[in-house]
Structure formats: C-alpha cells, structure tokens
Design an enzyme around this catalytic site. Sequence first.
Site, PDB file in Angstrom:
ATOM      1  N   HIS A 184       0.825  -0.989  -0.093  1.00 47.99           N
ATOM      2  CA  HIS A 184       0.074  -0.069   0.122  1.00 47.99           C
ATOM      3  C   HIS A 184       0.886   1.149  -0.095  1.00 47.99           C
ATOM      4  O   HIS A 184       1.074   1.987   1.177  1.00 47.99           O
ATOM      5  CB  HIS A 184      -0.867   0.105   1.237  1.00 47.99           C
ATOM      6  CG  HIS A 184      -2.031   1.124   1.246  1.00 47.99           C
ATOM      7  ND1 HIS A 184      -3.067   1.007   2.161  1.00 47.99           N
ATOM      8  CD2 HIS A 184      -2.063   2.307   0.460  1.00 47.99           C
ATOM      9  CE1 HIS A 184      -3.740   2.258   1.977  1.00 47.99           C
ATOM     10  NE2 HIS A 184      -3.011   2.820   0.836  1.00 47.99           N
ATOM     11  N   HIS A 211       1.644   4.697  -2.531  1.00 45.28           N
ATOM     12  CA  HIS A 211       1.370   5.624  -3.834  1.00 45.28           C
ATOM     13  C   HIS A 211       2.601   6.376  -4.370  1.00 45.28           C
ATOM     14  O   HIS A 211       3.140   6.956  -3.578  1.00 45.28           O
ATOM     15  CB  HIS A 211       0.050   6.609  -3.338  1.00 45.28           C
ATOM     16  CG  HIS A 211      -1.146   5.940  -2.748  1.00 45.28           C
ATOM     17  ND1 HIS A 211      -2.490   6.056  -3.650  1.00 45.28           N
ATOM     18  CD2 HIS A 211      -1.261   5.669  -1.542  1.00 45.28           C
ATOM     19  CE1 HIS A 211      -3.111   5.454  -3.003  1.00 45.28           C
ATOM     20  NE2 HIS A 211      -2.877   5.154  -1.808  1.00 45.28           N
ATOM     21  N   HIS A 225      -9.207   0.892  -1.820  1.00 53.41           N
ATOM     22  CA  HIS A 225      -9.298   1.629  -0.547  1.00 53.41           C
ATOM     23  C   HIS A 225     -10.644   1.226   0.060  1.00 53.41           C
ATOM     24  O   HIS A 225     -11.909   1.823  -0.622  1.00 53.41           O
ATOM     25  CB  HIS A 225      -8.826   2.904  -0.909  1.00 53.41           C
ATOM     26  CG  HIS A 225      -7.423   3.296  -1.088  1.00 53.41           C
ATOM     27  ND1 HIS A 225      -6.624   2.722  -2.093  1.00 53.41           N
ATOM     28  CD2 HIS A 225      -6.590   4.109  -0.355  1.00 53.41           C
ATOM     29  CE1 HIS A 225      -5.505   2.923  -1.747  1.00 53.41           C
ATOM     30  NE2 HIS A 225      -5.431   3.988  -1.034  1.00 53.41           N
ATOM     31  N   GLU A 227     -11.460   3.565   5.666  1.00 52.28           N
ATOM     32  CA  GLU A 227     -10.440   4.587   6.072  1.00 52.28           C
ATOM     33  C   GLU A 227     -11.680   5.758   6.599  1.00 52.28           C
ATOM     34  O   GLU A 227     -11.774   5.994   7.775  1.00 52.28           O
ATOM     35  CB  GLU A 227      -9.551   4.862   5.008  1.00 52.28           C
ATOM     36  CG  GLU A 227      -8.774   6.235   5.740  1.00 52.28           C
ATOM     37  CD  GLU A 227      -7.788   6.828   4.378  1.00 52.28           C
ATOM     38  OE1 GLU A 227      -6.782   7.485   4.779  1.00 52.28           O
ATOM     39  OE2 GLU A 227      -8.459   6.805   3.161  1.00 52.28           O
ATOM     40  N   ASP A 235       1.878   4.111   2.931  1.00 54.65           N
ATOM     41  CA  ASP A 235       0.847   5.021   2.003  1.00 54.65           C
ATOM     42  C   ASP A 235       1.523   5.971   1.202  1.00 54.65           C
ATOM     43  O   ASP A 235       1.554   5.879  -0.072  1.00 54.65           O
ATOM     44  CB  ASP A 235      -0.141   5.437   3.048  1.00 54.65           C
ATOM     45  CG  ASP A 235      -1.385   6.165   2.663  1.00 54.65           C
ATOM     46  OD1 ASP A 235      -1.708   5.727   1.418  1.00 54.65           O
ATOM     47  OD2 ASP A 235      -2.428   6.385   3.502  1.00 54.65           O
ATOM     48  N   ASP A 236       2.000   7.356   1.943  1.00 58.83           N
ATOM     49  CA  ASP A 236       2.485   8.279   1.029  1.00 58.83           C
ATOM     50  C   ASP A 236       3.761   8.592   1.956  1.00 58.83           C
ATOM     51  O   ASP A 236       3.721   9.696   2.606  1.00 58.83           O
ATOM     52  CB  ASP A 236       1.636   9.362   0.775  1.00 58.83           C
ATOM     53  CG  ASP A 236       0.471   8.978   0.251  1.00 58.83           C
ATOM     54  OD1 ASP A 236       0.235   9.167  -1.089  1.00 58.83           O
ATOM     55  OD2 ASP A 236      -0.752   8.488   0.824  1.00 58.83           O
TER      56      ASP A 236
END
Length: 337
Positions: free
Chosen positions: A22, A24, A201, A204, A282-283
């Site tokens: 996961h 990005h 996704h 969340e 994630d990021d």
Amino acid sequence: MNTSVQNAKASRLKSLPKAEVHLHLEGSFGASLIAQWARLEGVSLPRPQEDLFKFSGLADFLGFLDLACGLACTTDRLVELSYGLSQRLADNGTGYADVIFNPTHWHAWHGRLGAMLEAIDAGFTQAEQDGLPSVGLCVSLLRTQSADAAIELVDMLTTMRHPRVVALSVDGNEAAAGRTGPRFADAFRRATNAGLRRTVHAGESSGPEGVWDAVELLGADRIDHGVRAIEDPALVRMLADRQIPLGICPTSNLVLRVYPSMQEHPIERLRAAGVPVSVNTDDPALLDASLVGEYALCQRTFGWNDDVTRSVAHTSIEASFANEDTKAKLLGALATW
C-alpha cells in the site's frame, strides 16, 4: 532507548525480508523536489517548504496531491520520481512493492495514459537493472469518477496489457464521495476477466460498509486500509475466515486523523482476530513515514516480538501481487531471518 539500540533495531528491521503493498507514487515526492519543480514552473505553493506537508485532514491532503502531480509534467520527471521511489524501497530493505498511481491526479498526462505508463516503467526498469527492488503497478480509479469512466480505464488497460500493470485499484475520499461500490462493480468484473488483480481503498474515511462493498461488490483481493472493519465484528470474522488481507498504514491513519493515537489504532486487534495484516507507508514522503519505522512503531506500541513481526512480513509477501518466483525468494529469506 539509547541511539545505538535504536540503530540496531532499525538495522534488523531493514534486514527483514518483506514487501510493501500500500504505497502511492503520488506520495513519494519530497518537499525539496516539489519546491524545485514549482520554481521551474512558476507555481506558487500553498505553504512554505518547511510546512508543506502539514495537512489539516484528508481533503487538504488529496488536494495537495493534485498540485504535486501536476508538476511532474515531463517524461524525465516521471523517470526521476519512479527511480527515487525504488531507492526509498531499497533503503528500507523492501524486496518488492505494489505501487498505486491514479491517472486523474496527473493533469499533464490526461489522455496520454500509455505514454505515462511508459515513463513510469522506464524509471522502475532502470532501478531494477541497478539492483533495486522490483515493482508492480496498481492503476487506480478515483472514487468520484463515473461508471463509464471506470470502464473506459479498464478497457484501455486491457488493450495495452502493459506488463508492469498488475492490478486495478480505487482510492479517494470515501466520506466525500459516498457509497461507490455499485458504481464500479462492472469495471472490477471486467478487470477480473482481463486477468488483473483487485485492490480497494475502504474502511478509512468510511466505516465498515465500505469494506463490505469492496469484498462483495468489487471482489477485492486485498483491502487498502480497512482498519474501520474493527467496528463490525461480523466483518472481522468474514475477513479472517476468507483470509482477505488488509494493507494498513499506521502513521497515515494518525496524521490524517483516522485515529488519535497508536494505542487506539486497531491493527493489533485485527491481527489477533485472525485478519491478515501488513504494515505500509501509504504516502511515505508526504507523511514522513518509512517502512522500517512502521514496523518499529508497532513493535513499540503493541510489543510485537520476532514471531509476530515475521508473520506480518509473511502476510505482506503473500498479499502482494509479485510473481511466484519473487514471492518464493522472499519467503525463503524470511524463513531464515
């Protein structure tokens, strides 16, 4: 804990054979790179460089992604970005990664998906040739897109059959978009028929209902986030029974205010209930997260020992869309860690 002990623990976690599932591409820009490209393009940033990644919440964060991605307007910049992400993976001892990217954020490339894929692939291919980890691409729908736009994207991917693309994804703000599972069901069916994997996704900014839709309407092989499944015991049992993995990003959930503290984060309760969980960034650049740091955070908070850490790494490899040879190599190395 003194610095030498911390460094030893970090070194050991770096050596842990693992995948990241996961992650990005949009979240891999460093602040200095964004500032440099903004100056070259004459674009004003919303905040000073030192405060660039101080987000008020998910909506602010997603809006910033559009700005950052708009600066990656040349092939050379996409190659640089992709190669840099591979270097970040290597720095954390990651053996393979599924990297998500959403074409809607990259305004300079609208209508040129094929050229964009080739540029990203060039960066990752160069990285692999230099001994950096291998990467699969998960091309993502934006939750606010129409059913027709979703089908159009899947049809393009099916026609291109780019070897770097391993999955169809959907991301974006669930709370703002409302229920979208029914809208994208046909696109995900077509993706399945085309041999693409499916990652969604959910759970969340939405509650458990988003996770139910991801599984029952979209046929998700894997859920990105999924943490709010903890609010529905029947959903937790289903995820455990079907062994549907969750790609969980603890630091992201804290920074974007899904949970107020790690003590209240449900990753350990989900794992203890039998749900397959992995930890992810994630990021990473935008959230100041590293994969080694995410493992260390869970070890500190929940007392994960080597056996638990190894089992979470095992889930990350099995849940990935890597080919069987890559998985076997990583699992073999993990067995002797």
